[in-house]
Design a protein around this motif. Structure first.
Motif, PDB file in Angstrom:
ATOM      1  N   SER A 190       0.923  -0.872   0.068  1.00  0.00           N
ATOM      2  CA  SER A 190       0.008  -0.160  -0.266  1.00  0.00           C
ATOM      3  C   SER A 190       0.482   1.829   0.025  1.00  0.00           C
ATOM      4  O   SER A 190       2.368   0.962   0.425  1.00  0.00           O
ATOM      5  N   ILE A 191       0.230   2.287  -0.316  1.00  0.00           N
ATOM      6  CA  ILE A 191       0.762   3.770  -0.491  1.00  0.00           C
ATOM      7  C   ILE A 191       1.494   3.909   1.469  1.00  0.00           C
ATOM      8  O   ILE A 191       2.374   4.553   1.278  1.00  0.00           O
ATOM      9  N   LYS A 192       0.625   3.612   1.952  1.00  0.00           N
ATOM     10  CA  LYS A 192       0.481   3.811   3.148  1.00  0.00           C
ATOM     11  C   LYS A 192       2.512   3.408   3.600  1.00  0.00           C
ATOM     12  O   LYS A 192       2.788   4.247   4.500  1.00  0.00           O
ATOM     13  N   MET A 193       2.575   2.003   3.235  1.00  0.00           N
ATOM     14  CA  MET A 193       3.565   1.608   4.109  1.00  0.00           C
ATOM     15  C   MET A 193       5.374   2.164   2.860  1.00  0.00           C
ATOM     16  O   MET A 193       6.278   3.381   3.501  1.00  0.00           O
ATOM     17  N   ALA A 194       5.133   3.285   1.975  1.00  0.00           N
ATOM     18  CA  ALA A 194       5.571   4.109   1.385  1.00  0.00           C
ATOM     19  C   ALA A 194       6.036   5.346   2.333  1.00  0.00           C
ATOM     20  O   ALA A 194       6.818   5.563   2.058  1.00  0.00           O
ATOM     21  N   LYS A 195       4.705   5.945   2.375  1.00  0.00           N
ATOM     22  CA  LYS A 195       4.928   6.821   3.435  1.00  0.00           C
ATOM     23  C   LYS A 195       5.278   6.944   4.340  1.00  0.00           C
ATOM     24  O   LYS A 195       6.752   7.488   5.046  1.00  0.00           O
ATOM     25  N   ASP A 196       5.350   5.973   5.554  1.00  0.00           N
ATOM     26  CA  ASP A 196       5.589   5.524   6.441  1.00  0.00           C
ATOM     27  C   ASP A 196       7.541   4.974   6.491  1.00  0.00           C
ATOM     28  O   ASP A 196       8.113   5.238   7.444  1.00  0.00           O
ATOM     29  N   GLN A 197       7.857   5.267   5.335  1.00  0.00           N
ATOM     30  CA  GLN A 197       9.774   4.738   4.838  1.00  0.00           C
ATOM     31  C   GLN A 197      10.404   5.994   4.345  1.00  0.00           C
ATOM     32  O   GLN A 197      11.296   6.145   4.022  1.00  0.00           O
ATOM     33  N   ASN A 198       9.405   7.464   4.444  1.00  0.00           N
ATOM     34  CA  ASN A 198      10.159   8.039   3.567  1.00  0.00           C
ATOM     35  C   ASN A 198      10.333   8.617   2.942  1.00  0.00           C
ATOM     36  O   ASN A 198      11.444   8.893   2.034  1.00  0.00           O
ATOM     37  N   LEU A 199       9.234   7.363   2.005  1.00  0.00           N
ATOM     38  CA  LEU A 199       9.951   7.933   0.228  1.00  0.00           C
ATOM     39  C   LEU A 199       9.472   8.516  -0.461  1.00  0.00           C
ATOM     40  O   LEU A 199       8.212   9.181   0.215  1.00  0.00           O
ATOM     41  N   SER A 200       9.753   9.080  -1.281  1.00  0.00           N
ATOM     42  CA  SER A 200       9.422   9.611  -2.645  1.00  0.00           C
ATOM     43  C   SER A 200       8.124   9.427  -2.899  1.00  0.00           C
ATOM     44  O   SER A 200       8.337   8.392  -3.403  1.00  0.00           O
ATOM     45  N   LEU A 201       6.814   9.725  -2.938  1.00  0.00           N
ATOM     46  CA  LEU A 201       5.967   9.158  -4.088  1.00  0.00           C
ATOM     47  C   LEU A 201       5.988   9.456  -5.496  1.00  0.00           C
ATOM     48  O   LEU A 201       4.690   9.802  -5.949  1.00  0.00           O
ATOM     49  N   ASN A 202       6.480   9.423  -6.003  1.00  0.00           N
ATOM     50  CA  ASN A 202       7.024   9.879  -7.380  1.00  0.00           C
ATOM     51  C   ASN A 202       6.808   7.889  -7.570  1.00  0.00           C
ATOM     52  O   ASN A 202       7.599   7.108  -7.321  1.00  0.00           O
ATOM     53  N   SER A 203       5.376   8.557  -8.369  1.00  0.00           N
ATOM     54  CA  SER A 203       5.378   6.786  -9.378  1.00  0.00           C
ATOM     55  C   SER A 203       6.206   5.878  -9.722  1.00  0.00           C
ATOM     56  O   SER A 203       6.548   4.873  -9.491  1.00  0.00           O
ATOM     57  N   MET A 204       7.667   7.251 -10.520  1.00  0.00           N
ATOM     58  CA  MET A 204       8.271   6.138 -10.794  1.00  0.00           C
ATOM     59  C   MET A 204       9.209   5.869  -9.936  1.00  0.00           C
ATOM     60  O   MET A 204      10.349   4.146 -10.697  1.00  0.00           O
ATOM     61  N   LYS A 205       9.327   5.703  -8.963  1.00  0.00           N
ATOM     62  CA  LYS A 205      10.572   5.866  -8.080  1.00  0.00           C
ATOM     63  C   LYS A 205       9.589   4.855  -6.857  1.00  0.00           C
ATOM     64  O   LYS A 205      10.967   3.593  -6.383  1.00  0.00           O
ATOM     65  N   ILE A 206       9.160   4.346  -6.911  1.00  0.00           N
ATOM     66  CA  ILE A 206       8.097   3.298  -5.857  1.00  0.00           C
ATOM     67  C   ILE A 206       7.542   1.888  -6.143  1.00  0.00           C
ATOM     68  O   ILE A 206       7.174   1.289  -5.505  1.00  0.00           O
ATOM     69  N   SER A 207       7.535   2.478  -7.982  1.00  0.00           N
ATOM     70  CA  SER A 207       6.966   1.032  -8.440  1.00  0.00           C
ATOM     71  C   SER A 207       7.537   0.634  -9.666  1.00  0.00           C
ATOM     72  O   SER A 207       8.662   0.339  -9.690  1.00  0.00           O
ATOM     73  N   GLY A 208       7.779  -1.369  -9.423  1.00  0.00           N
ATOM     74  CA  GLY A 208       8.911  -1.783 -10.401  1.00  0.00           C
ATOM     75  C   GLY A 208       8.510  -1.234 -11.390  1.00  0.00           C
ATOM     76  O   GLY A 208       7.787  -0.865 -12.101  1.00  0.00           O
ATOM     77  N   GLN A 209       8.606  -2.858 -12.657  1.00  0.00           N
ATOM     78  CA  GLN A 209       8.508  -2.860 -14.025  1.00  0.00           C
ATOM     79  C   GLN A 209       7.599  -3.834 -14.141  1.00  0.00           C
ATOM     80  O   GLN A 209       6.500  -3.572 -15.129  1.00  0.00           O
ATOM     81  N   CYS A 210       6.801  -4.034 -12.803  1.00  0.00           N
ATOM     82  CA  CYS A 210       5.405  -5.024 -13.045  1.00  0.00           C
ATOM     83  C   CYS A 210       4.243  -4.179 -13.313  1.00  0.00           C
ATOM     84  O   CYS A 210       2.698  -4.166 -14.038  1.00  0.00           O
ATOM     85  N   GLY A 211       4.608  -2.869 -12.793  1.00  0.00           N
ATOM     86  CA  GLY A 211       4.010  -1.449 -12.956  1.00  0.00           C
ATOM     87  C   GLY A 211       3.700  -1.095 -11.444  1.00  0.00           C
ATOM     88  O   GLY A 211       2.659  -0.445 -11.305  1.00  0.00           O
ATOM     89  N   ARG A 212       3.646  -2.051 -10.633  1.00  0.00           N
ATOM     90  CA  ARG A 212       2.946  -2.087  -9.174  1.00  0.00           C
ATOM     91  C   ARG A 212       3.560  -1.952  -8.192  1.00  0.00           C
ATOM     92  O   ARG A 212       4.965  -1.334  -8.426  1.00  0.00           O
ATOM     93  N   LEU A 213       3.620  -1.164  -6.462  1.00  0.00           N
ATOM     94  CA  LEU A 213       4.427  -1.007  -5.683  1.00  0.00           C
ATOM     95  C   LEU A 213       5.422  -2.173  -5.001  1.00  0.00           C
ATOM     96  O   LEU A 213       4.961  -2.938  -5.778  1.00  0.00           O
TER      97      LEU A 213
END
Length: 307
Positions: free
Chosen positions: A213-236
């Motif tokens: 989930s997006i919450k996991m990215a937020k809690d890890q202080n990661l940029s919410l830029n979709s290109m930086k937090i998604s993999g080659q499959c297009g998912r988080l």
């Protein structure tokens, strides 16, 4: 892993929620009591894993051995990863019993089936082209212990493949099962390298990760830029899931962002907490910006202070 492959996601857009996993029934580990040894087994063709025991502990197995056991598709051959001391994401009912250890003749038969699987690829693609179906073939697998072929495919739409199944049955003279899979499952089966330079987590780490989930990215202080937090499959990124618990535990020992405290004659407000570096940034009412090691913070009367 869920008993049902995930559904394909819609086309990516500016809404980050499209990168999240839909609700998937991923079981949390129970406090199960199991017979030792409990083996972690992998189905090489789909990279799914199962946990299995041996009948009366009479079969001794080592990592790399092949065994015959029941799977959700039917009896098949699978590879032993090793003994599992702390199984994850399973219930007691998920543990299967190994039938037997594979013999040399079993391994020879499996090589013959692998050859047939390679030959089935162009046949399937030719039938799909003739019927003008929107399907991308991902994997073909012939079950070891029964006349049944599995075809895993992906598509952006639902596909009516009834005519295709009839054609495949006429060619292979066995039961045919077509499974439409999602983008995460496709990445898990095909494998590849992530942005970190390592193999995909879903392919080499575990197929039993919780939905991301997006919450996991937020809690890890990661940029919410979709290109930086998604993999080659297009998912988080899968790694957000299995690193999430570590961040949660680490943050319990650190002050939270937004907390105010008095230090060096001035009121400060904590603006950033980095669990990895154990550094905390504070902004003072006098305009000072300080970066302090987290080891200097302590709790007194349930309030954070700094020495």
């Amino acid at each position: 892993m869920s008993d049902i492959f995930e559904s394909d996601i819609e086309s990516e857009n500016d809404n980050l929620s499209t990168l999240e996993d839909s609700d998937i029934n991923v079981a949390e580990s129970e406090n199960i009591v199991f017979d030792y040894p409990l083996y972690h087994i992998k189905l090489d063709y789909s990279c799914e894993t199962v946990y299995a025991k041996t009948p009366d502990n009479k079969i001794k197995l080592s990592a790399g051995d092949y065994v015959i056991l029941p799977t959700r598709y039917g009896k098949d051959m699978a590879r032993v990863l090793g003994i599992s001391k702390k199984p994850i994401g399973i219930k007691q009912s998920d543990i299967v019993t190994i039938d037997r250890k594979a013999t040399d003749s079993d391994l020879k038969k499996r090589q013959e089936l692998i050859k047939k699987e390679k030959e089935a690829f162009p046949i399937f693609k030719g039938k799909v082209a003739y019927l003008k179906l929107d399907m991308k073939l991902i994997e073909v697998h012939f079950l070891f212990d029964e006349p049944k072929a599995l075809f895993f495919f992906s598509s952006d739409n639902r596909v009516d493949f009834r005519e295709l199944v009839k054609d495949l049955v006429s060619v292979f003279k066995m039961r045919i099962e077509l499974r439409q899979i999602g983008v995460r499952d496709e990445a898990r089966i095909t494998g590849g390298l992530g942005v970190c330079g390592r193999s995909f987590c879903c392919h080499c780490v575990s197929d039993k990760l919780r939905p991301v989930s997006i919450k996991m990215a937020k809690d890890q202080n990661l940029s919410l830029n979709s290109m930086k937090i998604s993999g080659q499959c297009g998912r988080l990124l899968c790694c957000l899931s299995y690193e999430y618990d570590w961040y949660n535990e680490a943050r319990k020992k650190l002050p939270s962002e937004g907390i105010k405290l008095f230090y060096d004659g001035t009121d400060f407000r904590i603006t950033e907490v980095n669990p990895l570096t154990c550094m905390v940034k504070m902004t003072g009412d006098d305009g000072r910006l300080l970066e302090v090691n987290a080891s200097r913070f302590y709790k007194e009367n349930n309030r954070w202070k700094i020495n």
